[in-house]
Design a protein around this motif. Structure first.
Motif, PDB file in Angstrom:
ATOM      1  N   ARG A 168      -5.389  -2.461   7.108  1.00 36.87           N
ATOM      2  CA  ARG A 168      -6.510  -2.637   6.173  1.00 36.87           C
ATOM      3  C   ARG A 168      -7.280  -3.895   6.561  1.00 36.87           C
ATOM      4  O   ARG A 168      -6.674  -4.918   6.923  1.00 36.87           O
ATOM      5  CB  ARG A 168      -5.983  -2.804   4.754  1.00 36.87           C
TER       6      ARG A 168
ATOM      7  N   ASP B 190       0.831  -1.218   0.000  1.00 39.90           N
ATOM      8  CA  ASP B 190       0.000   0.000   0.000  1.00 39.90           C
ATOM      9  C   ASP B 190       0.859   1.259   0.000  1.00 39.90           C
ATOM     10  O   ASP B 190       0.518   2.262  -0.619  1.00 39.90           O
ATOM     11  CB  ASP B 190      -0.870   0.039   1.266  1.00 39.90           C
TER      12      ASP B 190
ATOM     13  N   GLU C 257     -13.125   3.419   5.275  1.00 38.02           N
ATOM     14  CA  GLU C 257     -12.381   2.845   4.143  1.00 38.02           C
ATOM     15  C   GLU C 257     -11.669   1.542   4.508  1.00 38.02           C
ATOM     16  O   GLU C 257     -10.486   1.357   4.223  1.00 38.02           O
ATOM     17  CB  GLU C 257     -11.379   3.861   3.584  1.00 38.02           C
ATOM     18  N   GLU C 258     -12.412   0.647   5.140  1.00 38.07           N
ATOM     19  CA  GLU C 258     -11.900  -0.698   5.438  1.00 38.07           C
ATOM     20  C   GLU C 258     -10.545  -0.664   6.151  1.00 38.07           C
ATOM     21  O   GLU C 258      -9.612  -1.371   5.782  1.00 38.07           O
ATOM     22  CB  GLU C 258     -11.802  -1.510   4.151  1.00 38.07           C
ATOM     23  N   THR C 259     -10.474   0.194   7.147  1.00 37.57           N
ATOM     24  CA  THR C 259      -9.245   0.348   7.923  1.00 37.57           C
ATOM     25  C   THR C 259      -9.596   0.298   9.405  1.00 37.57           C
ATOM     26  O   THR C 259     -10.689   0.703   9.800  1.00 37.57           O
ATOM     27  CB  THR C 259      -8.576   1.698   7.579  1.00 37.57           C
TER      28      THR C 259
ATOM     29  N   SER D 257      -3.500  -4.221  -3.024  1.00 36.38           N
ATOM     30  CA  SER D 257      -2.844  -2.947  -3.337  1.00 36.38           C
ATOM     31  C   SER D 257      -2.978  -2.622  -4.822  1.00 36.38           C
ATOM     32  O   SER D 257      -3.193  -1.471  -5.212  1.00 36.38           O
ATOM     33  CB  SER D 257      -1.363  -3.008  -2.968  1.00 36.38           C
TER      34      SER D 257
ATOM     35  N   TYR E 164      -2.027  -5.629   6.198  1.00 39.12           N
ATOM     36  CA  TYR E 164      -3.401  -6.123   6.007  1.00 39.12           C
ATOM     37  C   TYR E 164      -3.740  -7.181   7.061  1.00 39.12           C
ATOM     38  O   TYR E 164      -2.921  -8.083   7.310  1.00 39.12           O
ATOM     39  CB  TYR E 164      -3.556  -6.771   4.627  1.00 39.12           C
TER      40      TYR E 164
ATOM     41  N   GLN F 214      -6.268  -1.359  -5.580  1.00 41.25           N
ATOM     42  CA  GLN F 214      -6.377   0.021  -5.132  1.00 41.25           C
ATOM     43  C   GLN F 214      -5.721   0.976  -6.139  1.00 41.25           C
ATOM     44  O   GLN F 214      -6.267   2.033  -6.465  1.00 41.25           O
ATOM     45  CB  GLN F 214      -5.709   0.166  -3.770  1.00 41.25           C
TER      46      GLN F 214
ATOM     47  N   ARG G 117      -9.926  -5.169   4.492  1.00 41.73           N
ATOM     48  CA  ARG G 117     -10.774  -5.667   3.403  1.00 41.73           C
ATOM     49  C   ARG G 117     -10.607  -7.158   3.141  1.00 41.73           C
ATOM     50  O   ARG G 117     -11.478  -7.782   2.533  1.00 41.73           O
ATOM     51  CB  ARG G 117     -10.574  -4.866   2.118  1.00 41.73           C
TER      52      ARG G 117
END
Lengths: 383, 74
Positions: free
Chosen positions: B24, A136, B9-11, A167, B43, A170, B26
């Protein structure tokens, strides 16, 4: 929304997986099981771990040495950096030399030697090489620096692929045209089939990777028992986890069974993580991949799907490299096939150390040679 | 790592050994404060089932006690 209660008690629960008294009792139990398994097999049971984090955990916890008389533990192709082929490393180095390119990578790749350089050396000579904890952050760099082409080096197994895929999605959603991925991702079940095809492997069981299994699920490994008759256990990384996993394999050897037992039920589900699997499936397609020391294995790599061709560094920046030059005496390849232990390599601890590594297994924090060097491997075990 | 606060935002803000960071979510779907997450490269890749962990440890304690009693001849 903040939580105050529960943090301590929750953590205390996980700390019990390191409890010295429980470890001592489970170690004694594993040793008893190993002796019974050895009586049945006619030799000391040979168990391979296929996960760099297990390799390190076995060494750091002292369990490898504590169990040395009872079980022969071998390291397999479980360290993503280590199994990355020389040619792929050379291609990454060639990408780093392109003008206008910034290489974004996990830290482990930095010092891995290619034929005659490394990313660290390229950086010292002026190449733009940035280390990131998460892909990210590389996407964020691309967004902030439209004047640079940011190439992320996708090196890792099923655990890493969905993160890189997320990522990538995104970057696509943001409409970035200066972000791409060099996909050297690999998948574990196909390479285990390749290992098992070697009649001289001489393995009695497997300790299976907890993080990879988190993504693909226990069922993805059930072929080991069903098709190859090899017992295995999925487990975590605390000393109690590792002893429970080894004991689950040893108990099967005693009983003459061959299943895949999930000893990491707090994280690993039967079918794995479907959201992560869906991301992998959307972004990548199985492809032939070349593994250091093992060679080409069908369907063991992950190539970007045509829909993501605009983000595929291999397509966007076609570079060619001469055939790789492999350092004389480096036995990383044999190590990754389970043929030797680090201490059996003539370079280990002499010409090859973490400060001046010759092969990737000494570079990576998950490499078997680095683990043996840092935490000690029994010299007497080099038979 | 334990979820401290769910963000947009999926965080989520998570905490581990006193250090807080954003991850994250998601790949695991909606999370709740207090849940434990397995995190890889920024993640969350799975939720950690604390009850399963506690139950498994309890079973092993019992099994070991039985086996040791048997091995000790008592």
């Amino acid at each position: 929304m903040a939580v105050q209660q529960g943090i301590t008690s929750g953590r205390r629960e996980l700390e019990r997986f390191r409890d010295p008294e429980l470890v001592r009792r489970l170690l004694a139990r594993a040793q008893r099981l190993a002796q019974r398994a050895a009586d049945r097999l006619g030799h000391r049971p040979v168990i391979m771990e296929v996960c760099g984090t297990h390799t390190v955990a076995l060494s750091r916890s002292g369990l490898r040495n504590a169990l040395a008389d009872a079980v022969e533990l071998k390291s397999g192709p479980g360290c993503p950096v280590c199994v990355t082929d020389y040619r792929d490393i050379d291609l990454m180095l060639a990408l780093a030399r392109l003008p206008g390119v910034t290489i974004a990578t996990f830290g482990d790749m930095l010092r891995v030697p290619g034929s005659n350089s490394s990313l660290e050396r390229e950086r010292a000579q002026g190449a733009a090489v940035e280390v990131f904890y998460s892909p990210d952050d590389a996407v964020a760099l691309a967004a902030a620096r439209p004047d640079r082409q940011v190439i992320f080096l996708g090196v890792g197994f099923e655990t890493t692929a969905p993160v890189v895929g997320a990522s990538l999605e995104q970057a696509a959603a943001q409409g970035l045209t200066n972000f791409s991925v060099f996909s050297a991702h690999k998948t574990v079940p196909p390479v285990m089939r390749a290992l098992l095809a070697d009649p001289e492997l001489g393995l009695d069981g497997f300790l299976l990777p907890g993080h990879v299994s988190t993504i693909i699920g226990r069922r993805a490994f059930s072929f080991l028992g069903e098709e190859y008759g090899v017992p295995a256990a999925i487990t975590g990384f605390e000393p109690v986890d590792i002893l429970l996993g080894l004991s689950a394999v040893l108990a099967q050897l005693v009983a003459g069974e061959a299943r895949v037992v999930n000893c990491y039920g707090r994280v690993v589900r039967e079918e794995g993580n479907p959201r992560a699997q869906a991301v992998i499936d959307r972004c990548f397609a199985p492809a032939e991949a070349s593994w250091r020391g093992i060679g080409t294995v069908p369907e063991s790599g992950l190539a970007l799907r045509p829909a993501y061709a605009a983000f595929d560094a291999a397509k966007r920046f076609p570079v060619s490299v001469p055939p790789p030059v492999i350092p004389r005496g480096c036995r990383c390849g044999e190590l990754l096939r389970g043929k030797i232990k680090p201490t059996q390599c003539g370079l280990f601890g002499r010409a090859c150390t973490p400060e001046r590594p010759v092969g990737p297994c000494m570079v990576s924090s998950e490499g078997a040679c680095a683990a043996y060097y840092l935490y000690g491997g029994r010299e007497t075990e080099t038979d | 790592m334990q979820v401290v606060e769910v963000k947009e935002e999926e965080t989520a803000l998570v905490e581990s050994f006193g250090v807080q960071r954003l991850v994250r979510t998601r790949l695991v779907g909606p999370v709740q404060p207090g849940e434990f997450l397995m995190v890889h490269a920024g993640y969350a890749i799975e939720k950690i089932d604390q009850e399963e962990a506690a139950e498994r440890l309890k079973l092993w304690e019992e099994l070991l006690a039985d086996e040791e009693a048997w091995a000790g001849g008592t």
